[in-house]
Design a protein around this motif. Structure first.
Motif, PDB file in Angstrom:
ATOM      1  N   ASN A  72     -22.260  15.886-156.051  1.00 24.68           N
ATOM      2  CA  ASN A  72     -22.104  16.377-154.678  1.00 24.68           C
ATOM      3  C   ASN A  72     -20.693  16.105-154.163  1.00 24.68           C
ATOM      4  N   THR A  73     -20.145  14.935-154.508  1.00 25.93           N
ATOM      5  CA  THR A  73     -18.779  14.611-154.097  1.00 25.93           C
ATOM      6  C   THR A  73     -17.769  15.498-154.816  1.00 25.93           C
ATOM      7  N   ARG A  74     -17.972  15.670-156.124  1.00 23.45           N
ATOM      8  CA  ARG A  74     -17.058  16.506-156.911  1.00 23.45           C
ATOM      9  C   ARG A  74     -17.149  17.970-156.465  1.00 23.45           C
ATOM     10  N   ARG A  75     -18.359  18.439-156.165  1.00 23.97           N
ATOM     11  CA  ARG A  75     -18.539  19.812-155.711  1.00 23.97           C
ATOM     12  C   ARG A  75     -17.734  20.053-154.435  1.00 23.97           C
ATOM     13  N   LEU A  76     -17.803  19.107-153.523  1.00 28.02           N
ATOM     14  CA  LEU A  76     -17.053  19.239-152.273  1.00 28.02           C
ATOM     15  C   LEU A  76     -15.550  19.228-152.545  1.00 28.02           C
ATOM     16  N   GLU A  77     -15.121  18.414-153.507  1.00 25.77           N
ATOM     17  CA  GLU A  77     -13.703  18.378-153.859  1.00 25.77           C
ATOM     18  C   GLU A  77     -13.241  19.740-154.375  1.00 25.77           C
ATOM     19  N   ILE A  78     -14.046  20.359-155.258  1.00 26.84           N
ATOM     20  CA  ILE A  78     -13.695  21.676-155.796  1.00 26.84           C
ATOM     21  C   ILE A  78     -13.603  22.709-154.680  1.00 26.84           C
ATOM     22  N   LYS A  79     -14.648  22.773-153.855  1.00 24.24           N
ATOM     23  CA  LYS A  79     -14.674  23.801-152.819  1.00 24.24           C
ATOM     24  C   LYS A  79     -13.541  23.617-151.817  1.00 24.24           C
ATOM     25  N   ASN A  80     -13.335  22.404-151.366  1.00 20.08           N
ATOM     26  CA  ASN A  80     -12.273  22.157-150.387  1.00 20.08           C
ATOM     27  C   ASN A  80     -10.895  22.461-150.962  1.00 20.08           C
TER      28      ASN A  80
END
Length: 380
Positions: A72-80
């Motif tokens: 979830n943290t990595r996903r947010l990093e990718i999207k942002n």
């Protein structure tokens, strides 16, 4: 009034910022699953092959994702990161409804001409096809160069996605960038084409998200079961829309070129109407050369090692299908295996599929896989 249009097919499984089980077990649809199950398994020669693409499960600082929580943290990093590079979207237009302009009954469905705002400063028109049967229905948004082809009223073969899905019981919303395509600018530019602040392909995704909200308010649509699809230009559009906007339940992308490839003229993400925006005069259309280089964001992305496997991973655990042709051959499983790996970490099998044909153009057989994919994943 100047009007633009989009053809989109959208399928959605309600907001998937985190993992969600698909509510449709295989046993509920054994006939459909038996016809599409093989597309969820890579050929033997590509099993476990990941190519030279950076794993979405590795943070930009080099650390490795080891749990669902860390994803979830990595996903947010990718999207942002991608949203920051492509430009921030304006506020989404969440409360608007489709305006019905005209209607005609065709066969066993109603065809409405509709309008809505797909950008804060611009309306578009499209076609809403609503099957006659009563009750809440799944829905798909279809996107293309113009909205007429997907509803089956042009001579272009095997691109009537909205019509065919309506015949199968889906509400469909067909959209397209008709005026922009006729002007050879193709995409959407915000706030203006002279000074766009968002990459045009990302702005198309934003427009699709606004279309999702407008369609979700239609009384006969189940907002938890909306998907999206498109071919070629529409394939790129539907891919970016479904990856960047979590509310699409699932998606099918027809031969868009699912990764950057600089020697294929149809996988032309470097063009100014996709990810290579720059103020006019624009570069001459075609492959990048020393005399005709790409400018803007695209060469920066390539220099920094970015490719689209990271965006694909944002779909997890929502299902997606690549309807591959000449631009997306079976070797693309090297890219798709990265999304399979993310879904495996989250505990979700059978979320990534690819069907292949030799040529770029869709066929009745390849389209049937798309329709059955949506029937399987968007059933009640």
């Amino acid at each position: 009034m100047r009007v633009f249009s989009i053809v989109i097919i959208v399928v959605l499984i309600a907001g998937c910022a985190g993992p969600r089980k698909n509510s449709v077990p295989v046993a509920d649809h054994p006939d459909i699953w038996s016809r599409i199950d093989t597309f969820f398994e890579p050929p033997i020669e590509y099993q476990g092959e990941y190519g030279d693409y950076r794993s979405p499960l590795v943070y930009y600082n080099g650390d490795t994702v080891k749990s669902k929580k860390e994803w979830n943290t990595r996903r947010l990093e990718i999207k942002n990161t991608w949203m920051d590079k492509m430009g921030a979207w304006p506020a989404l237009l969440e409360d608007q409804k489709l305006t019905l302009v005209d209607s005609v009954h065709r066969e066993d469905f109603m065809q409405y001409t509709v309008e809505f705002n797909w950008m804060p400063n611009e309306k578009t028109y499209g076609y809403l096809l609503v099957p006659d049967r009563k009750g809440k229905k799944p829905a798909v948004i279809t996107v293309y160069y113009e909205p007429e082809t997907a509803i089956g009223i042009t001579d272009i073969e095997n691109r009537d996605f909205a019509y065919q899905l309506a015949k199968r019981g889906f509400v469909t919303l067909s959209l397209g960038t008709k005026d922009a395509s006729e002007a050879k600018t193709f995409a959407l530019y915000y706030p203006t084409i002279e000074n766009a602040e968002v990459e045009p392909l990302s702005m198309l995704a934003y427009a699709a998200a606004n279309a999702w909200y407008a369609l979700s308010h239609y009384p006969e649509v189940d907002s938890n079961r909306i998907g999206i699809t498109g071919h070629s230009f529409g394939g790129k559009w539907s891919m970016f829309a479904s990856c960047l906007f979590d509310k699409f339940a699932c998606a099918a992308w027809s031969d868009p070129g699912i990764v950057f490839q600089d020697d294929r003229p149809s996988i032309n993400y470097w063009e100014p109407w996709y990810l290579g925006y720059h103020p006019k005069p624009w570069r001459k259309r075609g492959l990048m050369t020393e005399d005709n280089p790409a400018v803007g964001l695209y060469p920066q992305l390539r220099k920094e090692g970015f490719n689209l496997q990271e965006l694909h991973a944002l779909m997890a655990p929502r299902p997606f299908l690549v309807s591959g042709g000449s631009e997306d051959p079976p070797s693309r499983w090297k890219v798709l295996n990265h999304s399979v790996e993310v879904n495996s970490l989250l505990g979700y099998p059978n979320r990534v599929a690819m069907e292949n044909r030799p040529d770029h153009s869709p066929t009745p057989e390849s389209n049937e896989v798309i329709y059955e994919f949506f029937e399987y994943f968007l059933s009640e």
